[in-house]
Scaffold this motif. Structure first.
Motif, PDB file in Angstrom:
ATOM      1  N   MET A 197       0.849  -1.184   0.000  1.00 30.55           N
ATOM      2  CA  MET A 197       0.000   0.000   0.000  1.00 30.55           C
ATOM      3  C   MET A 197       0.888   1.239   0.000  1.00 30.55           C
ATOM      4  SD  MET A 197      -2.838   1.150   2.841  1.00 30.55           S
ATOM      5  CE  MET A 197      -3.750  -0.379   2.606  1.00 30.55           C
ATOM      6  N   PRO A 198       0.656   2.196  -0.908  1.00 31.86           N
ATOM      7  CA  PRO A 198       1.490   3.396  -0.936  1.00 31.86           C
ATOM      8  C   PRO A 198       1.296   4.219   0.336  1.00 31.86           C
ATOM      9  CG  PRO A 198      -0.394   3.634  -2.397  1.00 31.86           C
ATOM     10  CD  PRO A 198      -0.369   2.212  -1.954  1.00 31.86           C
ATOM     11  N   THR A 199       2.348   4.896   0.740  1.00 31.10           N
ATOM     12  CA  THR A 199       2.292   5.736   1.923  1.00 31.10           C
ATOM     13  C   THR A 199       1.576   7.037   1.614  1.00 31.10           C
ATOM     14  OG1 THR A 199       4.343   4.808   2.785  1.00 31.10           O
ATOM     15  CG2 THR A 199       3.683   6.961   3.626  1.00 31.10           C
ATOM     16  N   ARG A 200       0.539   7.320   2.356  1.00 36.44           N
ATOM     17  CA  ARG A 200      -0.172   8.585   2.181  1.00 36.44           C
ATOM     18  C   ARG A 200       0.646   9.707   2.809  1.00 36.44           C
ATOM     19  NH1 ARG A 200      -5.051   7.830   5.594  1.00 36.44           N
ATOM     20  NH2 ARG A 200      -3.590   6.518   6.738  1.00 36.44           N
ATOM     21  N   ARG A 201       0.627  10.857   2.185  1.00 38.27           N
ATOM     22  CA  ARG A 201       1.313  12.033   2.714  1.00 38.27           C
ATOM     23  C   ARG A 201       0.247  13.000   3.217  1.00 38.27           C
ATOM     24  NH1 ARG A 201       4.442  11.662  -2.812  1.00 38.27           N
ATOM     25  NH2 ARG A 201       2.237  11.651  -3.313  1.00 38.27           N
ATOM     26  N   ILE A 202       0.307  13.280   4.504  1.00 37.01           N
ATOM     27  CA  ILE A 202      -0.760  14.066   5.134  1.00 37.01           C
ATOM     28  C   ILE A 202      -0.154  15.267   5.849  1.00 37.01           C
ATOM     29  CG2 ILE A 202      -2.620  14.030   6.839  1.00 37.01           C
ATOM     30  CD1 ILE A 202      -2.843  11.012   6.362  1.00 37.01           C
ATOM     31  N   LEU A 203      -0.727  16.431   5.600  1.00 34.04           N
ATOM     32  CA  LEU A 203      -0.370  17.647   6.330  1.00 34.04           C
ATOM     33  C   LEU A 203      -1.499  17.969   7.299  1.00 34.04           C
ATOM     34  CD1 LEU A 203       1.552  20.125   6.665  1.00 34.04           C
ATOM     35  CD2 LEU A 203       0.026  21.331   5.074  1.00 34.04           C
ATOM     36  N   VAL A 204      -1.175  18.061   8.570  1.00 33.61           N
ATOM     37  CA  VAL A 204      -2.156  18.460   9.583  1.00 33.61           C
ATOM     38  C   VAL A 204      -1.850  19.901   9.987  1.00 33.61           C
ATOM     39  CG1 VAL A 204      -3.067  18.039  11.894  1.00 33.61           C
ATOM     40  CG2 VAL A 204      -2.455  16.099  10.417  1.00 33.61           C
ATOM     41  N   VAL A 205      -2.852  20.760   9.921  1.00 33.44           N
ATOM     42  CA  VAL A 205      -2.722  22.106  10.461  1.00 33.44           C
ATOM     43  C   VAL A 205      -3.139  22.027  11.927  1.00 33.44           C
ATOM     44  CG1 VAL A 205      -3.428  24.518  10.295  1.00 33.44           C
ATOM     45  CG2 VAL A 205      -3.206  23.122   8.221  1.00 33.44           C
ATOM     46  N   GLY A 206      -2.158  22.197  12.805  1.00 38.22           N
ATOM     47  CA  GLY A 206      -2.372  21.926  14.217  1.00 38.22           C
ATOM     48  C   GLY A 206      -3.000  23.075  14.974  1.00 38.22           C
ATOM     49  N   PRO A 207      -3.445  22.799  16.193  1.00 41.17           N
ATOM     50  CA  PRO A 207      -4.075  23.820  17.034  1.00 41.17           C
ATOM     51  C   PRO A 207      -3.047  24.740  17.678  1.00 41.17           C
ATOM     52  CG  PRO A 207      -4.002  21.718  18.182  1.00 41.17           C
ATOM     53  CD  PRO A 207      -3.449  21.466  16.805  1.00 41.17           C
ATOM     54  N   SER A 208      -3.546  25.745  18.391  1.00 45.26           N
ATOM     55  CA  SER A 208      -2.691  26.793  18.947  1.00 45.26           C
ATOM     56  C   SER A 208      -2.491  26.697  20.455  1.00 45.26           C
ATOM     57  CB  SER A 208      -3.276  28.175  18.605  1.00 45.26           C
ATOM     58  OG  SER A 208      -3.323  28.366  17.214  1.00 45.26           O
ATOM     59  N   TRP A 209      -2.957  25.629  21.082  1.00 43.58           N
ATOM     60  CA  TRP A 209      -2.835  25.472  22.530  1.00 43.58           C
ATOM     61  C   TRP A 209      -2.086  24.179  22.838  1.00 43.58           C
ATOM     62  CZ3 TRP A 209      -4.488  29.604  25.304  1.00 43.58           C
ATOM     63  CH2 TRP A 209      -5.404  30.459  24.703  1.00 43.58           C
ATOM     64  N   VAL A 210      -1.323  24.192  23.933  1.00 44.85           N
ATOM     65  CA  VAL A 210      -0.515  23.025  24.305  1.00 44.85           C
ATOM     66  C   VAL A 210      -1.395  21.796  24.483  1.00 44.85           C
ATOM     67  CG1 VAL A 210       1.003  22.026  26.054  1.00 44.85           C
ATOM     68  CG2 VAL A 210       1.311  24.410  25.365  1.00 44.85           C
ATOM     69  N   GLY A 211      -2.460  21.932  25.263  1.00 44.63           N
ATOM     70  CA  GLY A 211      -3.306  20.775  25.531  1.00 44.63           C
ATOM     71  C   GLY A 211      -3.925  20.204  24.276  1.00 44.63           C
ATOM     72  N   ASP A 212      -4.387  21.079  23.390  1.00 35.50           N
ATOM     73  CA  ASP A 212      -4.978  20.602  22.138  1.00 35.50           C
ATOM     74  C   ASP A 212      -3.939  19.897  21.275  1.00 35.50           C
ATOM     75  OD1 ASP A 212      -7.350  21.660  22.972  1.00 35.50           O
ATOM     76  OD2 ASP A 212      -7.442  23.257  21.481  1.00 35.50           O
ATOM     77  N   MET A 213      -2.697  20.411  21.281  1.00 38.35           N
ATOM     78  CA  MET A 213      -1.660  19.756  20.490  1.00 38.35           C
ATOM     79  C   MET A 213      -1.370  18.360  21.031  1.00 38.35           C
ATOM     80  SD  MET A 213       0.086  20.080  17.787  1.00 38.35           S
ATOM     81  CE  MET A 213       0.197  21.831  17.428  1.00 38.35           C
ATOM     82  N   VAL A 214      -1.387  18.203  22.340  1.00 40.10           N
ATOM     83  CA  VAL A 214      -1.188  16.868  22.917  1.00 40.10           C
ATOM     84  C   VAL A 214      -2.330  15.949  22.498  1.00 40.10           C
ATOM     85  CG1 VAL A 214      -1.065  15.547  25.069  1.00 40.10           C
ATOM     86  CG2 VAL A 214       0.173  17.711  24.864  1.00 40.10           C
TER      87      VAL A 214
END
Length: 350
Positions: A1-18
């Motif tokens: 299966m080919p590897t999908r390349r995914i970009l995640v635009v992350g949140p702006s708070w420490v807890g949300d990033m965790v």
């Protein structure tokens, strides 16, 4: 299966990033993928502790800055990566611009701030079905209307043993006494902060039974740490502003347990599987609970809670002041830490 390349635009708070690590785990479980995360620069040390993330990409704009031209240039710089999908976690219009400018063919997000066209895999958010932030993040990694995995994958950060040794030496932290970490800060505001006299009273009780206390936080939390040290005395070390975010991860990993407001470092402690007592005031654990088993939540569910205010609108902050130091000590003991101790509170506590 080919590897999908995914970009995640992350949140702006420490807890949300965790909590976003649960999404990254879900994506990996769905099949091979390379995950890059576009996020505020401060969050890169957290992303480095997540094995699921290939690269953290620093967003060169601060929180709230629109910077249309900068976002266009960044999108064009990312275009050669040929991502298959972007997942945009924030709900703002500006957060959807970079994936659009990068020409990413599938751009997934919940309906947000007038993003039609920028987002072409638009999801409707049912807040009743997905009351928790982590559920909403994970849902974006699945096909529309797919059932969430049960149980949800829980964040698990990785500590750095070499940095732990450096931190012990640099700050003179005793290895022979178990450490309880306090996190008295809350970026959102004072309506989420357990009173400092309560922290100090709890610190005195812990030191009396042979434990040490490390106060962790940012430079803004340093005065709070100083106040706890002044009231509690020897055995309490104020590390606020003396460490970086990655250092806080490693200090928490060395801790016997942690006491925290509803804050980013609370989620870090949970992701390190540290026994944790989490104190909630204006917010609610129904939306952003610590994602771990060894947790006791102290939340009174008063008639005025949750108000989600930065400052108590009624002026009394009973939701926090009535969580007594004794109740938090008992919660620690329920997590099988130390020897239960009859609490000697300060004047005015109940």
């Amino acid at each position: 299966m080919p590897t999908r390349r995914i970009l995640v635009v992350g949140p702006s708070w420490v807890g949300d990033m965790v909590m976003a690590q649960s999404l990254f785990m879900t994506l990996q479980a769905e099949g091979p993928c390379a995950i890059d995360v576009l996020a505020p620069g401060w969050s890169l040390p957290i992303l480095e502790r997540m094995p699921e993330v290939r690269h953290g990409i620093a967003m060169p704009l601060g929180h709230g800055q629109f910077g249309f031209g900068m976002r266009w240039r960044l999108g064009r710089e990312l275009a050669p990566a040929r991502y298959d999908q972007a997942i945009v976690l924030p709900g703002s219009l500006k957060s959807a611009l970079v994936p659009f400018f990068a020409g990413i063919p599938r751009r997934t997000a919940f309906r947000g701030e007038m993003r039609y066209g920028l987002i072409n895999d638009m999801r409707a958010l049912d807040k009743t079905a997905l009351p928790m932030t982590v559920q909403r993040f994970v849902a974006l990694g699945l096909q529309p209307r797919a059932a969430l995995p049960r149980p949800l994958p829980r964040p698990r950060l990785v500590a750095d043993a070499a940095n732990q040794a450096r931190l012990r030496a640099a700050h003179g932290l005793a290895a022979e006494r178990p450490a309880i970490s306090f996190m008295p800060g809350a970026e959102y505001g004072p309506a989420k902060q357990w009173p400092l006299p309560h922290f100090a009273a709890l610190a005195r009780a812990l030191v009396a039974r042979g434990q040490q206390v490390w106060v962790l936080g940012s430079t803004k939390d340093a005065p709070a740490g100083d106040e706890i040290v002044a009231a509690a005395g020897d055995g309490v070390v104020n590390l606020c502003g003396r460490t970086q975010l990655a250092d806080a991860v490693d200090l928490l990993a060395m801790s016997e347990a942690a006491i925290s407001n509803d804050s980013g470092l609370m989620h870090v402690a949970a992701a390190l599987d540290r026994p944790l007592v989490a104190v909630y005031g204006s917010s609610t654990p129904d939306h952003t609970p610590p994602l771990a088993d060894r947790v006791v939540v102290r939340y009174l569910r008063l008639e005025c809670s949750p108000c989600f205010a930065r400052v108590c609108p009624l002026g009394h902050t009973r939701c926090l002041t009535e969580v007594t130091p004794e109740s938090v000590l008992n919660a620690l003991d329920s997590l099988a830490l130390g020897t239960p101790l009859r609490f000697a509170g300060s004047a005015g506590t109940t």
